[in-house]
Design a protein around this motif. Sequence first.
Motif, PDB file in Angstrom:
ATOM      1  N   SER A  64       2.599   7.879   6.536  1.00 29.80           N
ATOM      2  CA  SER A  64       4.216   7.585   6.496  1.00 29.80           C
ATOM      3  C   SER A  64       3.675   6.890   5.262  1.00 29.80           C
ATOM      4  O   SER A  64       2.954   7.772   3.683  1.00 29.80           O
ATOM      5  N   LYS A  65       3.777   5.926   4.687  1.00 30.24           N
ATOM      6  CA  LYS A  65       3.785   5.280   2.917  1.00 30.24           C
ATOM      7  C   LYS A  65       3.697   5.884   1.982  1.00 30.24           C
ATOM      8  O   LYS A  65       4.989   6.255   1.263  1.00 30.24           O
ATOM      9  N   TYR A 105      -6.863  -1.196  12.931  1.00 33.05           N
ATOM     10  CA  TYR A 105      -5.187  -1.846  12.142  1.00 33.05           C
ATOM     11  C   TYR A 105      -4.431  -0.196  12.465  1.00 33.05           C
ATOM     12  O   TYR A 105      -4.594   0.731  11.653  1.00 33.05           O
ATOM     13  N   HIS A 106      -3.145  -0.270  13.425  1.00 35.99           N
ATOM     14  CA  HIS A 106      -2.638   0.415  13.589  1.00 35.99           C
ATOM     15  C   HIS A 106      -1.194   0.503  14.125  1.00 35.99           C
ATOM     16  O   HIS A 106      -0.168   1.622  13.796  1.00 35.99           O
ATOM     17  N   GLY A 107      -0.558  -0.264  13.147  1.00 35.13           N
ATOM     18  CA  GLY A 107       0.611  -0.938  12.961  1.00 35.13           C
ATOM     19  C   GLY A 107       1.584  -2.162  14.467  1.00 35.13           C
ATOM     20  O   GLY A 107       0.109  -2.987  14.970  1.00 35.13           O
ATOM     21  N   ILE A 130      -2.114   6.938   7.444  1.00 39.92           N
ATOM     22  CA  ILE A 130      -0.573   6.128   6.958  1.00 39.92           C
ATOM     23  C   ILE A 130      -1.430   5.363   5.696  1.00 39.92           C
ATOM     24  O   ILE A 130      -1.146   5.447   4.950  1.00 39.92           O
ATOM     25  N   LEU A 131      -2.670   4.784   5.932  1.00 40.25           N
ATOM     26  CA  LEU A 131      -2.943   4.476   4.602  1.00 40.25           C
ATOM     27  C   LEU A 131      -4.115   5.193   3.961  1.00 40.25           C
ATOM     28  O   LEU A 131      -4.065   5.290   2.243  1.00 40.25           O
ATOM     29  N   SER A 158       8.038   5.143  11.254  1.00 37.67           N
ATOM     30  CA  SER A 158       7.752   4.253  10.585  1.00 37.67           C
ATOM     31  C   SER A 158       6.012   4.544  11.105  1.00 37.67           C
ATOM     32  O   SER A 158       6.509   5.192  11.700  1.00 37.67           O
ATOM     33  N   GLY A 159       5.468   3.661  10.399  1.00 35.61           N
ATOM     34  CA  GLY A 159       3.728   4.584  10.377  1.00 35.61           C
ATOM     35  C   GLY A 159       3.648   3.808  12.077  1.00 35.61           C
ATOM     36  O   GLY A 159       3.136   4.518  12.292  1.00 35.61           O
ATOM     37  N   SER A 160       3.924   2.472  12.568  1.00 36.29           N
ATOM     38  CA  SER A 160       3.645   2.015  13.946  1.00 36.29           C
ATOM     39  C   SER A 160       3.769   3.230  14.948  1.00 36.29           C
ATOM     40  O   SER A 160       3.606   3.543  15.529  1.00 36.29           O
ATOM     41  N   ASP A 215      -4.812   7.980  11.780  1.00 39.69           N
ATOM     42  CA  ASP A 215      -3.808   7.717  11.012  1.00 39.69           C
ATOM     43  C   ASP A 215      -4.444   7.709   9.562  1.00 39.69           C
ATOM     44  O   ASP A 215      -5.571   7.015   9.297  1.00 39.69           O
ATOM     45  N   GLU A 268      -9.361   4.667  11.701  1.00 39.20           N
ATOM     46  CA  GLU A 268      -8.857   5.317  10.553  1.00 39.20           C
ATOM     47  C   GLU A 268      -9.527   5.884   9.602  1.00 39.20           C
ATOM     48  O   GLU A 268     -10.861   5.257   9.624  1.00 39.20           O
ATOM     49  N   TRP A 287       0.443  -1.240  -0.370  1.00 42.47           N
ATOM     50  CA  TRP A 287      -0.233   0.316   0.200  1.00 42.47           C
ATOM     51  C   TRP A 287       0.300   1.368   0.194  1.00 42.47           C
ATOM     52  O   TRP A 287       0.005   2.332  -0.206  1.00 42.47           O
TER      53      TRP A 287
HETATM   54  C1  LIG Z   1      -3.830   2.141   9.179  1.00 44.17           C
HETATM   55  C2  LIG Z   1      -1.915   1.759   9.330  1.00 44.17           C
HETATM   56  N1  LIG Z   1      -1.419   2.494  10.421  1.00 44.17           N
HETATM   57  C3  LIG Z   1      -0.320   2.150  10.692  1.00 44.17           C
HETATM   58  C4  LIG Z   1       0.210   1.269   9.880  1.00 44.17           C
HETATM   59  C5  LIG Z   1       1.260   0.506  10.541  1.00 44.17           C
HETATM   60  O1  LIG Z   1       2.535   0.768   9.822  1.00 44.17           O
HETATM   61  P1  LIG Z   1       4.444   0.270   9.541  1.00 44.17           P
HETATM   62  O2  LIG Z   1       3.975  -0.847   8.896  1.00 44.17           O
HETATM   63  O3  LIG Z   1       5.197   1.201   8.785  1.00 44.17           O
HETATM   64  O4  LIG Z   1       4.440   0.551  10.842  1.00 44.17           O
HETATM   65  C6  LIG Z   1      -0.346   0.286   8.473  1.00 44.17           C
HETATM   66  C7  LIG Z   1       0.022  -0.066   7.585  1.00 44.17           C
HETATM   67  O5  LIG Z   1       0.280  -0.705   7.221  1.00 44.17           O
HETATM   68  C8  LIG Z   1      -1.348   1.008   8.502  1.00 44.17           C
HETATM   69  O6  LIG Z   1      -2.217   0.669   7.059  1.00 44.17           O
END
Ligand SMILES: Cc1ncc(COP(=O)(O)O)c(C=O)c1O
Length: 436
Positions: free
Chosen positions: A272-273, A143-145, A246-247, A109-111, A244, A210, A52
């Motif tokens: 992130s991503k 989902y957040h990591g 990230i996605l 990183s995202g997490s 969040d 999310e 993603w």
């Molecule tokens: C919504 C969301 N948050 C957090 C993360 C975690 O990011 P990372 O894999 O860079 O730690 C992801 C990863 O897919 C994600 O989709």
Amino acid sequence: MSLQERDLKALWHPCSQMKDYESFPPIEITSAKGSLLHSSGGDIIDIISSWWCKSLGHGHPEILSSVKAQMDKFEHVILANTTNTLIVDLCEKILKACPSYDKVFFCDSGSDSVEVAMKMSLQYHLQTGNSNRKKFLSLQNGYHGETILTLAAGDCGLYGAPFASLMPQIDKIEELPYVNSESNDLETSWAKIEPFLDKNAKSLAGIVIEPILQGAGGMLIYDPKLLVRLEKWCNENGVHLIADEILTGMGRLGYARACEAVNVKPHFSVFSKGLTAGFSPLACVLTTDDIYEVFYDEYESGKAFMHSNTYCGNAIGAAAAVAAFKVYEEEKTFERVRQDSYLLDDSLKEVGEATGFLHNYRSMGFVAAADIKPEIVEGSDTKRLGYKVYQEAVKNGLLLRPLGNTIYLLPPLNTPKELITKSTSIIIDTMKSVLK
Ligand SMILES: Cc1ncc(COP(=O)(O)O)c(C=O)c1O
């Protein structure tokens, strides 16, 4: 020894049952360009943007040249006590794209960045005389990591279950108005959510979400107007809203921030991503000056935010991100995603019509998902349908990674129409052969 044998001997792959690779070896990638992975067995369409993140595809020339030019200057320098033009340029670009914010904090990183936002929220409350505000809530199916705190904020049992004994309790907001559920009515949903929030109001630091699309929880989409309710409730109750993105951010749903779709401004937004268009690890947390100022004082006050990661704000990631923003602006990527969104929606519906196997279609921006019908799942003689679909699709030249029985398309935002059309026919053939 073959590469696959050497791989099995030395490498422990992420999010994998390693035994699976004995009968179905990992794909050997030799190079990648645009939306294509070139493998030893032929070309494969990367319809999941390599977890993603590859929002502008592989090897985008402008990003490559920005990264190469930066490598000649320096690749990484500690970000405490130093600054450089690149990182300040990047902050300005991010804040221009997300004008509701004033400050950018970088992470690896995202997490990590979701944790940073949660830590900032907690410390903010401590430093404003609200030490009772220690709890967080998050959404069902979130989902957040993968860190312990972000696993606790998430609701994907499989990933967190073995570590439950270490995870703090983070209760989940349920009854979300999902677009495909029977209980998709916002009023009915809010009538159940609000009393639950009220019960926790005095002890809450923040709510982690999310926005609109929940990825790993099953590519689920809920009514965006829920965000408006949550924002209002958070503002009235002194609770932080933590998005969040990230996605969902950086164009995936057609906006820099998905929350923009409903004009919601969370206290923290996390990216992130797509921030570096998936070129290199970099993440950031955005917040406002009124939150930042609670950490701003004489050193002796102990109010500084003391979080650090070795590579936060690394120059390779920053060079990629600055170039990615340039491309997003020049190619009007986010606008185009909103216009072309129908392509993916049409693609999965075509698969459904041709096979009769799919239902629960949902899509927004450059993401579309649908589920294999329960009667098809029950009638199948294989237990891991999603995995079977993945195996067959790879053989046919498409990298899918179904989430259970959910098939989704999440290609680079600049994927040519022909490749989406080709993916559609590969999925049709794949599903027909796997599900017979
Ligand atoms: C919504 C969301 N948050 C957090 C993360 C975690 O990011 P990372 O894999 O860079 O730690 C992801 C990863 O897919 C994600 O989709």
